[in-house]
Scaffold this motif. Structure first.
Motif, short mmCIF file in Angstrom:
data_model
loop_
_atom_site.label_atom_id
_atom_site.label_comp_id
_atom_site.label_asym_id
_atom_site.label_seq_id
_atom_site.Cartn_x
_atom_site.Cartn_y
_atom_site.Cartn_z
N ALA A 105 0.75 -1.25 0.09
CA ALA A 105 -0.03 -0.07 0.03
C ALA A 105 0.82 1.33 -0.09
O ALA A 105 0.36 2.22 -0.82
CB ALA A 105 -1.00 0.13 1.07
N GLU A 106 1.94 1.27 0.89
CA GLU A 106 2.74 2.31 0.82
C GLU A 106 3.49 2.57 -0.59
O GLU A 106 3.79 3.76 -0.95
CB GLU A 106 4.06 2.10 1.94
CG GLU A 106 3.31 2.20 3.20
CD GLU A 106 4.86 1.82 4.16
OE1 GLU A 106 5.71 1.49 3.76
OE2 GLU A 106 4.28 1.75 5.52
N ALA A 107 4.06 1.57 -1.29
CA ALA A 107 4.47 1.60 -2.60
C ALA A 107 3.24 2.16 -3.61
O ALA A 107 3.68 2.85 -4.51
CB ALA A 107 4.85 0.30 -3.05
N ALA A 108 2.21 1.82 -3.44
CA ALA A 108 1.16 2.55 -4.24
C ALA A 108 0.94 4.00 -4.11
O ALA A 108 0.64 4.79 -4.99
CB ALA A 108 -0.30 1.53 -3.92
N TYR A 109 1.12 4.22 -2.79
CA TYR A 109 0.94 5.70 -2.39
C TYR A 109 2.19 6.39 -3.01
O TYR A 109 2.01 7.78 -3.71
CB TYR A 109 0.98 6.05 -0.70
CG TYR A 109 -0.27 5.70 -0.22
CD1 TYR A 109 -1.56 6.06 -0.55
CD2 TYR A 109 -0.17 4.83 0.97
CE1 TYR A 109 -2.52 5.72 0.03
CE2 TYR A 109 -1.46 4.62 1.75
CZ TYR A 109 -2.46 4.99 1.15
OH TYR A 109 -3.74 4.60 1.72
N ALA A 168 -8.62 6.05 -2.00
CA ALA A 168 -9.64 5.40 -2.45
C ALA A 168 -9.09 4.31 -3.41
O ALA A 168 -9.56 3.22 -3.50
CB ALA A 168 -10.63 6.25 -3.24
N THR A 169 -8.07 4.57 -4.40
CA THR A 169 -7.64 3.71 -5.30
C THR A 169 -7.04 2.64 -4.72
O THR A 169 -6.83 1.38 -4.99
CB THR A 169 -6.74 4.45 -6.28
OG1 THR A 169 -7.53 5.43 -7.04
CG2 THR A 169 -6.11 3.50 -7.39
N VAL A 170 -6.02 2.90 -3.66
CA VAL A 170 -5.24 1.71 -2.74
C VAL A 170 -6.22 0.89 -2.29
O VAL A 170 -6.01 -0.41 -2.38
CB VAL A 170 -4.28 2.58 -1.70
CG1 VAL A 170 -3.65 1.55 -0.85
CG2 VAL A 170 -3.27 3.16 -2.55
N MET A 171 -7.44 1.43 -1.66
CA MET A 171 -8.31 0.50 -0.95
C MET A 171 -8.96 -0.41 -1.99
O MET A 171 -9.30 -1.61 -1.64
CB MET A 171 -9.36 1.33 -0.35
CG MET A 171 -10.33 0.77 0.45
SD MET A 171 -9.78 -0.22 1.82
CE MET A 171 -9.32 1.13 2.96
N ARG A 172 -9.46 0.04 -3.27
CA ARG A 172 -10.17 -0.57 -4.06
C ARG A 172 -9.32 -1.66 -4.95
O ARG A 172 -9.65 -2.58 -5.17
CB ARG A 172 -10.87 0.40 -5.22
CG ARG A 172 -11.77 -0.17 -6.33
CD ARG A 172 -12.43 0.80 -7.02
NE ARG A 172 -11.53 2.06 -7.37
CZ ARG A 172 -10.95 1.94 -8.70
NH1 ARG A 172 -11.02 0.91 -9.37
NH2 ARG A 172 -10.36 2.93 -8.94
N ARG A 173 -8.02 -1.04 -5.27
CA ARG A 173 -7.28 -2.05 -6.16
C ARG A 173 -6.43 -3.13 -5.32
O ARG A 173 -5.82 -3.98 -5.96
CB ARG A 173 -6.39 -1.27 -7.06
CG ARG A 173 -7.17 -0.12 -7.72
CD ARG A 173 -7.80 -0.98 -9.03
NE ARG A 173 -7.04 -1.83 -9.82
CZ ARG A 173 -6.37 -1.04 -11.00
NH1 ARG A 173 -6.89 0.33 -11.38
NH2 ARG A 173 -5.85 -1.62 -11.66
N VAL A 174 -5.96 -2.34 -4.11
CA VAL A 174 -4.83 -3.28 -3.35
C VAL A 174 -5.40 -4.06 -2.23
O VAL A 174 -5.39 -5.42 -2.05
CB VAL A 174 -3.74 -2.40 -2.94
CG1 VAL A 174 -2.74 -3.21 -2.21
CG2 VAL A 174 -3.22 -1.84 -4.02
#
Length: 318
Positions: free
Chosen positions: A213-217, A224-230
Motif C-alpha cells: 500500500a505504501e508503494a502504491a501511495y 480510494a484507489t489503494v483501498m479498491r485495487r490493493v
C-alpha cells in the motif's frame, strides 16, 4: 525371497512386499479406528437433518403434535397456498411475507456488520503484532458469556429505566421506547454477530504486507484507489466468509426477536418455534426448516462457484 546387490553401495536390496507398498503415511489412522467417530458425527449432524426432511413430507395427525407416516407435500403447499372450508385454494402471502421480513432482517444485519467490521479489522491488522493479539482477544470476549446473558444485559440497557433513557433524562430529553421494538431486535443481532464479521476479515488482512500500500501511495495512487485495487481484493475472501457467517444465523435467529423485539415482528425462526410449540403442526414447521436449509445451501453453492471462478479460497470459519 530373492535379493539383489546394489552395484553402487554393495548393500543387499530386498524388494518390497505388497503389505509394505501399502504402508500408511505417518499420522494416518486406519478406517476401522475412525469408524466410531464417523458414526457419532453422522448421528448428531446428518441424523437431525434427515429427521426434519422426513417430517416435512409427512401428514399431520388430527389432534396433538407429532406426525402420521403418510407421504404428502401439503406442508410445502401450505407455505404458499391456503384452503378454506369450501375446499377452495388460493394464494396466501402471509408466510412468504414472514420469509421476506427474515431476509430483510438478515440483510440489514449483514450490511451493518460489514460496514462496522471492515475498518475495525483493517485497524487491528495495522497494529503491532503483540497489540493485535490483545485486540483479537477483546473481540472474542463476548463468546465467553452465554448468549442469553448478553441478551438480558441488552434488555437492561434498553428498558425504560436503562442507561440510555437515564442519560436522556439527565440532558433534559424525553425517554425513548427502545425495548420490545424491531430496532431493539436489530441492535441485538448486530451486537451478537459483529465478531463473526470482524474475525474473518482480520484473518485475510493479517498476512497482508502493507508496504505494498505504501508503494502504491509512492506511485501516486489515491487512498480510494489503494483501498479498491490493493486492499479490498485481498480482503474479499474474508468478507465473503464473514457475510455467510453473519447472514446464515441472522436469517433464522430466534432469541433476539423474542427477547428484545417482544415477538412483535413475526420472523421465520419464531414461526418455526410456534409451529412445533403452540400450533403443534410439526410437518409444517419441518417444511419451513427445510426451506431455510435450501436457501442457505443455495448461498453456499454461490460462494463455491465464486471461489472457483475467482481462484480465491473462501473458508467459512473463524
Amino acid at each position: 525371497m530373492s535379493t539383489r546387490l546394489d552395484d553402487r553401495t554393495g548393500v543387499n536390496m530386498v524388494p518390497l512386499s505388497g503389505s509394505h507398498r501399502r504402508r500408511r503415511a505417518p499420522g494416518r489412522f486406519p478406517w476401522p479406528w475412525v469408524t466410531p467417530a464417523l458414526l457419532v458425527a453422522a448421528l448428531f449432524t446428518v441424523g437431525p437433518l434427515i429427521v426434519i426432511i422426513v417430517f416435512s413430507v409427512m401428514s399431520r395427525p388430527p389432534q396433538g403434535g407429532g406426525v402420521v407416516y403418510e407421504f404428502t407435500l401439503a406442508p410445502y403447499v401450505d407455505f404458499l397456498f391456503q384452503t378454506n372450508f369450501l375446499g377452495e385454494t388460493s394464494f396466501d402471502p402471509r408466510y412468504l411475507s414472514v420469509f421476506g421480513d427474515s431476509l430483510l432482517q438478515g440483510g440489514i444485519t449483514t450490511l451493518v456488520c460489514l460496514v462496522l467490521a471492515f475498518p475495525i479489522a483493517l485497524w487491528i491488522a495495522t497494529r503491532a503484532e503483540r497489540l493485535q493479539n490483545v485486540l483479537v482477544l477483546l473481540i472474542t470476549i463476548p463468546f465467553w458469556t452465554n448468549l442469553l446473558v448478553r441478551t438480558y444485559a441488552w434488555m437492561l440497557i434498553l428498558n425504560d429505566n436503562g442507561i440510555i433513557n437515564s442519560g436522556l433524562e439527565l440532558v433534559g430529553l424525553p425517554p425513548l421506547e427502545l425495548l420490545y421494538t424491531p430496532l431493539a431486535s436489530q441492535l441485538g443481532l448486530i451486537y451478537t454477530f459483529l465478531p463473526f464479521m470482524v474475525l474473518p476479515i482480520y484473518a485475510s488482512l493479517a498476512s497482508f504486507d502493507f508496504r505494498l500500500a505504501e508503494a502504491a501511495y509512492d506511485l501516486g495512487a489515491r487512498k480510494a484507489t489503494v483501498m479498491r485495487r490493493v486492499i479490498l481484493p485481498l480482503a474479499t475472501p474474508g468478507i465473503v466468509s464473514g457475510v455467510l457467517l453473519v447472514f446464515m444465523p441472522a436469517f433464522g435467529s430466534y432469541v433476539q426477536p423474542v427477547l428484545l423485539g417482544g415477538g412483535k415482528v413475526l420472523l421465520i425462526g419464531n414461526l418455526i418455534a410456534s409451529q412445533f410449540g403452540d400450533a403443534r403442526n410439526w410437518p409444517f414447521g419441518a417444511a419451513l426448516s427445510v426451506v431455510i436449509l435450501i436457501v442457505l445451501m443455495l448461498a453456499l453453492i454461490a460462494i463455491a462457484l465464486y471461489s472457483r471462478r475467482s481462484g480465491k479460497k473462501v473458508e467459512i470459519s473463524l
